[in-house]
Design a protein around this motif. Structure first.
Motif, mmCIF file in Angstrom:
data_model
loop_
_atom_site.group_PDB
_atom_site.id
_atom_site.type_symbol
_atom_site.label_atom_id
_atom_site.label_comp_id
_atom_site.label_asym_id
_atom_site.label_seq_id
_atom_site.Cartn_x
_atom_site.Cartn_y
_atom_site.Cartn_z
ATOM 1 N N GLN A 1 0.928 -1.227 0.493
ATOM 2 C CA GLN A 1 -0.149 0.165 -0.274
ATOM 3 C C GLN A 1 1.032 1.215 0.283
ATOM 4 O OE1 GLN A 1 -2.503 -0.596 3.363
ATOM 5 N NE2 GLN A 1 -3.743 -2.051 2.448
ATOM 6 N N PHE A 2 1.766 1.251 1.032
ATOM 7 C CA PHE A 2 2.921 2.149 1.220
ATOM 8 C C PHE A 2 3.315 2.337 -0.769
ATOM 9 C CE2 PHE A 2 7.184 4.598 1.496
ATOM 10 C CZ PHE A 2 6.728 5.349 2.420
ATOM 11 N N ALA A 3 4.258 1.479 -1.469
ATOM 12 C CA ALA A 3 4.783 1.756 -1.790
ATOM 13 C C ALA A 3 3.412 2.568 -3.385
ATOM 14 C CB ALA A 3 5.064 0.492 -3.335
ATOM 15 N N GLU A 4 2.359 1.958 -2.906
ATOM 16 C CA GLU A 4 1.699 2.410 -4.326
ATOM 17 C C GLU A 4 0.775 3.554 -4.291
ATOM 18 O OE1 GLU A 4 -3.694 0.815 -5.323
ATOM 19 O OE2 GLU A 4 -2.676 0.797 -2.972
ATOM 20 N N ALA A 5 0.986 4.381 -3.167
ATOM 21 C CA ALA A 5 0.297 5.418 -3.077
ATOM 22 C C ALA A 5 1.644 6.401 -2.664
ATOM 23 C CB ALA A 5 0.349 5.938 -0.909
ATOM 24 N N LEU A 6 2.893 6.471 -3.280
ATOM 25 C CA LEU A 6 3.774 6.943 -3.712
ATOM 26 C C LEU A 6 3.769 7.260 -4.924
ATOM 27 C CD1 LEU A 6 7.413 5.021 -2.795
ATOM 28 C CD2 LEU A 6 6.128 7.524 -1.703
ATOM 29 N N PHE A 7 3.022 6.552 -6.069
ATOM 30 C CA PHE A 7 2.567 6.920 -7.285
ATOM 31 C C PHE A 7 1.461 6.549 -7.977
ATOM 32 C CE2 PHE A 7 6.889 5.362 -7.404
ATOM 33 C CZ PHE A 7 7.832 7.134 -7.366
ATOM 34 N N PRO B 1 -5.866 5.491 -13.649
ATOM 35 C CA PRO B 1 -6.452 4.556 -13.076
ATOM 36 C C PRO B 1 -6.746 2.982 -13.409
ATOM 37 C CG PRO B 1 -7.530 6.743 -13.287
ATOM 38 C CD PRO B 1 -6.260 6.831 -14.128
ATOM 39 N N GLU B 2 -6.891 2.288 -12.673
ATOM 40 C CA GLU B 2 -6.780 0.999 -13.199
ATOM 41 C C GLU B 2 -8.739 -0.099 -13.691
ATOM 42 O OE1 GLU B 2 -5.104 -1.628 -10.470
ATOM 43 O OE2 GLU B 2 -2.806 -1.185 -11.229
ATOM 44 N N ASN B 3 -9.251 0.837 -12.283
ATOM 45 C CA ASN B 3 -10.461 0.769 -12.559
ATOM 46 C C ASN B 3 -11.235 2.584 -12.007
ATOM 47 O OD1 ASN B 3 -10.417 0.913 -9.421
ATOM 48 N ND2 ASN B 3 -9.804 -1.355 -9.610
ATOM 49 N N GLU B 4 -12.960 1.969 -11.929
ATOM 50 C CA GLU B 4 -13.661 2.770 -11.844
ATOM 51 C C GLU B 4 -13.307 3.776 -10.163
ATOM 52 O OE1 GLU B 4 -18.938 4.404 -11.632
ATOM 53 O OE2 GLU B 4 -17.865 2.547 -12.446
ATOM 54 N N ALA C 1 -9.149 8.819 -7.039
ATOM 55 C CA ALA C 1 -7.825 10.181 -7.965
ATOM 56 C C ALA C 1 -8.608 11.016 -7.732
ATOM 57 C CB ALA C 1 -7.110 9.392 -8.862
ATOM 58 N N ALA C 2 -9.598 11.385 -8.080
ATOM 59 C CA ALA C 2 -10.682 12.901 -7.973
ATOM 60 C C ALA C 2 -11.046 13.162 -7.262
ATOM 61 C CB ALA C 2 -11.750 12.461 -9.291
ATOM 62 N N GLN C 3 -10.940 12.803 -6.078
ATOM 63 C CA GLN C 3 -10.771 13.227 -4.707
ATOM 64 C C GLN C 3 -9.903 13.351 -4.479
ATOM 65 O OE1 GLN C 3 -11.982 10.357 -2.344
ATOM 66 N NE2 GLN C 3 -14.625 9.989 -3.336
ATOM 67 N N ARG C 4 -8.809 13.273 -4.445
ATOM 68 C CA ARG C 4 -7.210 13.722 -4.052
ATOM 69 C C ARG C 4 -7.450 15.208 -5.231
ATOM 70 N NH1 ARG C 4 -3.510 10.780 -0.449
ATOM 71 N NH2 ARG C 4 -2.075 11.344 -2.285
ATOM 72 N N ALA C 5 -7.346 15.120 -6.429
ATOM 73 C CA ALA C 5 -6.894 16.237 -6.863
ATOM 74 C C ALA C 5 -7.883 17.387 -6.657
ATOM 75 C CB ALA C 5 -7.010 15.656 -8.082
ATOM 76 N N ALA C 6 -9.264 17.084 -6.241
ATOM 77 C CA ALA C 6 -9.541 17.949 -5.444
ATOM 78 C C ALA C 6 -9.430 18.944 -4.432
ATOM 79 C CB ALA C 6 -11.726 17.599 -5.932
ATOM 80 N N GLN C 7 -8.536 18.164 -3.732
ATOM 81 C CA GLN C 7 -7.829 18.671 -2.202
ATOM 82 C C GLN C 7 -6.635 19.517 -2.714
ATOM 83 O OE1 GLN C 7 -7.183 15.462 0.571
ATOM 84 N NE2 GLN C 7 -9.873 13.943 0.256
ATOM 85 N N LEU C 8 -5.951 19.147 -3.691
ATOM 86 C CA LEU C 8 -5.070 19.478 -4.276
ATOM 87 C C LEU C 8 -5.210 21.267 -5.116
ATOM 88 C CD1 LEU C 8 -3.067 16.887 -5.806
ATOM 89 C CD2 LEU C 8 -3.141 17.738 -2.950
ATOM 90 N N MET C 9 -6.487 21.391 -5.393
ATOM 91 C CA MET C 9 -6.727 22.814 -5.857
ATOM 92 C C MET C 9 -6.113 24.533 -4.671
ATOM 93 S SD MET C 9 -8.820 21.971 -8.453
ATOM 94 C CE MET C 9 -6.877 20.833 -8.215
ATOM 95 N N HIS C 10 -6.145 24.839 -3.736
ATOM 96 C CA HIS C 10 -5.115 25.054 -2.866
ATOM 97 C C HIS C 10 -4.027 25.036 -3.403
ATOM 98 C CE1 HIS C 10 -4.792 21.405 -0.308
ATOM 99 N NE2 HIS C 10 -3.789 22.197 -0.106
ATOM 100 N N ARG D 1 -5.351 12.771 -12.999
ATOM 101 C CA ARG D 1 -3.747 12.402 -13.758
ATOM 102 C C ARG D 1 -2.331 13.457 -14.180
ATOM 103 N NH1 ARG D 1 -1.229 9.716 -18.099
ATOM 104 N NH2 ARG D 1 1.076 8.972 -17.229
ATOM 105 N N THR D 2 -3.978 14.308 -14.852
ATOM 106 C CA THR D 2 -3.534 14.936 -15.590
ATOM 107 C C THR D 2 -3.200 16.168 -14.748
ATOM 108 O OG1 THR D 2 -3.896 14.932 -17.913
ATOM 109 C CG2 THR D 2 -3.458 17.327 -17.593
ATOM 110 N N VAL D 3 -3.607 16.693 -14.104
ATOM 111 C CA VAL D 3 -3.665 17.927 -13.152
ATOM 112 C C VAL D 3 -3.379 17.753 -11.982
ATOM 113 C CG1 VAL D 3 -4.955 18.283 -10.590
ATOM 114 C CG2 VAL D 3 -6.759 18.284 -12.745
#
Length: 903
Positions: free
Chosen positions: A25-31, A37-40, A46-55, A116-118
């Motif tokens: 899990q640690f290795a997966e979290a790095l990148f 995304p592998e699945n839905e 990923a979309a939730q995490r990207a939304a948290q980076l808008m600041h 991923r692009t964001v």
């Protein structure tokens, strides 16, 4: 094991698995944020995490503004070697980049930017921002007023803090920030300790960011899974309640309702909220019908107070309407064992109670025949197998399929077919008796389960009796109906058989029985699996055979007995498969009838035969077979008429051969088809007469012009061991009395031909006058009008079965061989020496003399020898004078040359 113990073990196992998964899990979290995304699920997280980076752009802008302002304002106009305009431009560029990135990220939806692009864009921005803050720190160290003191520490601290805050939520950002900060420190600082500190701090930020992201990703996945399960459960609940088949209810630990379905509230003409908080037992009363009054332990109140699960407890609503429900419920406890209440379902039994007996009967018995239906027969089979396993006795399954039943339905209608099925059910039940249970699966399929019966003799007797009884004629509403039956038999092992495998095996055996000619019974054999697969492949090939040009028509001559002149030819379809080679008509004709190809093939043969007959003399007829399926097709008369018109052949030159199968559903449609065919002027022949049912009523009703005597009566008719001669004579006398011709099929020997001629048969058809031949050979024979008989005098030449000794030279060595089955044409030789087929040798039969012959075949220890000249078997007869045993001498033709002969 108690429930609490199982729960503790489950939690312990979960902790162990979680600990084992942490490195991955640690290795997966790095990148995780920059991978596709592998699945839905991954895409959502990923979309939730990207939304948290808008600041991030705003934080970088503030950091750039603070650092730049501190550097510029506290320089007091003394910038040292730094150009003030360059410093302002750098500060503006950094802030403008941050603001531009913030604006673009806010419009990511419009530009359809992926998560991923964001993240990749933010990595670039953070790298640039970190580089700018490192640059500002380096510039501050050059300004005299800030080169030493708290202001420089403020700039550096602001840079480090901003980078850490920005990068802490995403490991890729932390990695980029760490790399840029460390590299920048190494480039702009001469202090290795400072660079090492920056690197160590960056590493701590990366590790903390990865650990935090790993926990967040795992938590998000668990939450998504819970949300999915919750939505799915809610969806199922809504579907179940909206279907009208039942509803849910729930109480708390005090027995008051905490959840009520809308359907239950509708039954009380109120909203669900009006029922919440009321005691459950106030809404329902236990059914106290006679016989249930004394069963207090089964009442709803007892189960609720004792906190016992209950199922299908019948209750009546506390209303004026006579409404009944079936309730089921389970007590709910938390992890500490505290009682939380009851949760369960309810179903409406009002209509069910009114028609319970009728529903039970319809669910278990066939409404037409009164026999057990498919479901009950499956239950019977399961019980029989369980009983067989416990008592170590086998179980047998019969699958019974009616032959030609569809023809009855199509010609006489479904009411007659239903009446026929009822009579068939009665006959099957009477034959089975106490041996087993007979049921109907549907249509014309029946099943019989025989528990404990595995004796092959008994099973064969029952199967033959069933087929015999079912095949006897039926009289239904004035119609005489004749059908047949095929039976597949599978015997179950008392310990290893299951119902599904037994049904499959019996079905394969039934399929084999049909393929064997119907009206038969077959026991299951392991080889039937491969045969069924091969039959399916052959059927698929058959559907394309005509289009591929693989089928052709052969013609066998029919000869007048008196003058041996050609009377006509029978058209016979042949199939040359591209990989299998020639396929026997016995195999693919029945398959064509089953898969619906017989009509197409029959029309092909009819047109090919008539096109070829147009090239023959006008006196030569062409005979074409019609299957019962073709004959019962209402369009058959139009098909024959169109072929006659197209090929311009006189109608009486066409002879349609029909089997007795067309009479099995004796109806007005059959008589009408005969009348319409005769109106065309074609001739009709009853094929294979003497087999099947051979009812004389067929000859009385149908306008036949010819009877074809089946080859089973013709072959070997000259032998005195059979009664075939009397049967043929009777058929000829009958045909002459009715003004019909006769044709004997299958004539192969001169003895049989002479007998057939003496008995007065009109025509002969068989290998003695020729095998089925291609069209060019048939055309030559038709134009010559004559053909000579060619074949053996009898079925097989006489043979001398006594063993004889002989001497032969094999491979240059003199060997003694033994001769058996000696006939006038050859013998079977036994010898240990290897011989080659085609080799010519001379053998000296002891006491008889030399004979020359050719080796036709050879295998281990044996070979077949064909004599060059006909051998007189009389030479093998024992001599009257008895002499001493002759000494074995070397024959002259095996003696060595004179020059090497021993002195």
């Amino acid at each position: 094991m108690s429930g609490l113990e199982r729960a503790r073990r489950s939690r312990f196992a979960g902790v162990t698995n979680e600990a084992a998964d942490r490195p991955s899990q640690f290795a997966e979290a790095l990148f995780f944020d920059i991978r596709a995304p592998e699945n839905e699920e991954s895409e959502t997280i990923a979309a939730q995490r990207a939304a948290q980076l808008m600041h991030v752009p705003l934080l970088l802008a503030v950091a750039h503004l603070v650092c730049g302002a501190v550097v510029y304002l506290h320089s007091h106009g003394n910038f040292g070697p730094i150009n003030p305009g360059f410093l302002l431009a750098a500060i503006g560029l950094a802030i403008a980049s941050d603001i531009l990135a913030f604006v673009l990220l806010q419009a990511r939806t419009r530009f359809r930017l992926s998560s991923r692009t964001v993240t990749l864009a933010l990595c670039t921005l953070v790298g640039f921002g970190s580089a700018m803050m490192t640059f500002f720190g380096h510039i501050a160290s050059w300004i005299p007023a800030m080169s030493d003191g708290p202001l420089l520490s403020l700039v550096i601290g602001t840079s480090v803090t901003a980078c850490a805050v920005v990068a802490i939520e995403s490991p890729p950002l932390a990695i980029v920030s760490a790399i840029v900060g460390t590299v920048g420190s190494a480039l702009f600082s001469n202090d290795p300790t400072f660079t090492a500190g920056i690197a160590f701090l960056a590493l701590i930020v990366v590790v903390f960011s990865a650990a935090s992201s790993s926990t967040m990703i795992a938590t998000a996945r668990a939450r998504l899974k819970l949300d999915y399960e919750a939505h799915k459960a809610l969806h199922f609940v809504n579907e179940f309640e909206n279907s009208g088949r039942g509803w849910f209810w729930e109480t708390n630990y005090q027995g008051t309702l905490s959840y009520v379905s809308q359907q239950l509230a509708d039954d009380f003409h109120c909203e669900p909220d009006a029922l919440l908080g009321r005691q459950f037992t106030d809404l329902l009363s236990v059914d106290t019908t006679p016989g249930d009054i004394m069963r207090e332990e089964r009442t709803l109140g007892f189960h609720l107070s004792a906190r016992f699960p209950f199922s299908d407890v019948v209750v009546r609503a506390a209303s004026t309407e006579d409404v009944h429900w079936s309730l089921s419920g389970n007590p709910v406890f938390d992890e500490r064992g505290r009682f939380l209440g009851f949760r369960g379902i309810g179903t409406d039994l009002t209509e069910q109670r009114r028609s319970e007996q009728e529903i039970t009967r319809l669910a278990r018995f066939d409404s037409l025949t009164g026999l057990p239906n498919r479901a009950l027969m499956r239950q019977t089979l399961d019980e029989a197998l369980r009983n067989a396993a416990s008592r170590r006795k086998g179980c047998t399954l019969f699958l019974i399929d009616l032959d030609r039943f569809k023809n009855v339905n199509d010609t006489l209608g479904h009411p007659i077919g239903d009446a026929l099925l009822r009579q068939v059910a009665q006959r099957l039940t009477s034959v089975m008796g106490d041996h087993g249970q007979v049921g109907r699966l549907g249509g014309d399929e029946f099943k019989a389960v025989l528990p404990g019966a595995v004796e092959t003799g008994l099973l064969e007797s029952l199967a033959r009796t069933m087929i015999d009884h079912v095949s006897r004629p039926y009289i239904i509403e004035g119609h005489r109906v004749t059908i047949g039956a095929s039976i597949g038999i599978a015997i179950g092992d008392p310990e290893r058989s299951c119902a599904d495998s037994l049904i499959r095996n019996a079905d394969l055996a039934l399929y084999a029985a049909k393929a064997a000619g119907r009206g038969k019974h077959m026991f299951y054999e392991a080889s039937m699996h491969s045969e069924a697969s091969d039959r399916q492949v052959l059927e698929n090939d058959l559907r394309q055979a005509l289009d591929r040009g693989e089928m052709w028509v052969a013609y066998q001559p029919i000869v007048r007995t008196a003058g041996e002149e050609i009377s006509g030819f029978e058209a016979l379809v042949r199939w040359n498969h591209p990989t299998r080679g020639p396929v026997s008509p016995d195999r693919f004709i029945a398959l064509a009838e089953e898969c619906g190809m017989i009509a197409k093939i029959g029309e092909f043969v009819l047109n090919q035969a008539m096109a070829e007959a147009a090239n023959w003399p006008d006196s030569v007829r062409i005979a074409v077979n019609l299957s019962p399926i073709q004959f019962n097709d209402p369009a058959i008369v139009d098909v024959v008429g169109a072929a006659l018109a197209e090929h311009k052949i006189r109608a009486n030159r066409l002879e349609l051969e029909i089997t007795e199968g067309v009479f099995l559903a004796d109806s007005d449609a059959t008589d009408d088809t005969f009348a319409r065919l005769k109106s065309l002027g074609v001739r009709l022949a009853l094929d294979d007469f003497g087999t099947g049912y051979s009812s004389l009523g067929y000859l009385k009703k149908a306008p036949f012009d010819k009877i074809k005597i089946d080859q089973s009566f013709v072959r070997g008719a000259a032998s005195t061991a059979h009664r075939n001669t009397a049967i043929i004579r009777a058929i000829v006398t009958l045909a002459e009395s009715l003004g019909m011709d006769t044709t004997a099929e299958g004539v192969e020997t001169h003895d049989d031909l002479a007998l057939i001629r003496d008995l007065g048969v009109s025509q002969v058809q068989g290998y003695i006058f020729g095998k089925p031949a291609p069209s060019d050979q048939a055309r030559t024979m038709a134009n010559s009008m004559r053909v000579e008989a060619d074949g053996y005098s009898c079925v097989r030449a006489p043979r001398q079965r006594l063993m004889r000794r002989a001497i032969a030279s094999i491979g240059g060595e003199t060997k003694e061989i033994r001769l058996r089955n000696i006939s006038s044409m050859g013998a079977l030789a036994e010898c240990d020496q290897v011989v080659t087929p085609g080799e010519t040798m001379t053998i000296d039969i002891v006491g008889v003399g030399p004979v020359i012959g050719t080796v036709r075949w050879a295998q281990s220890g044996k070979f077949g020898l064909q004599f060059t000249e006909q051998f007189d078997l009389g030479r093998l007869a024992p001599k009257v004078e008895r002499r001493a045993s002759p000494s074995v001498m070397t024959p002259w033709y095996l003696s060595p040359p004179p020059e090497v002969k021993a002195s």
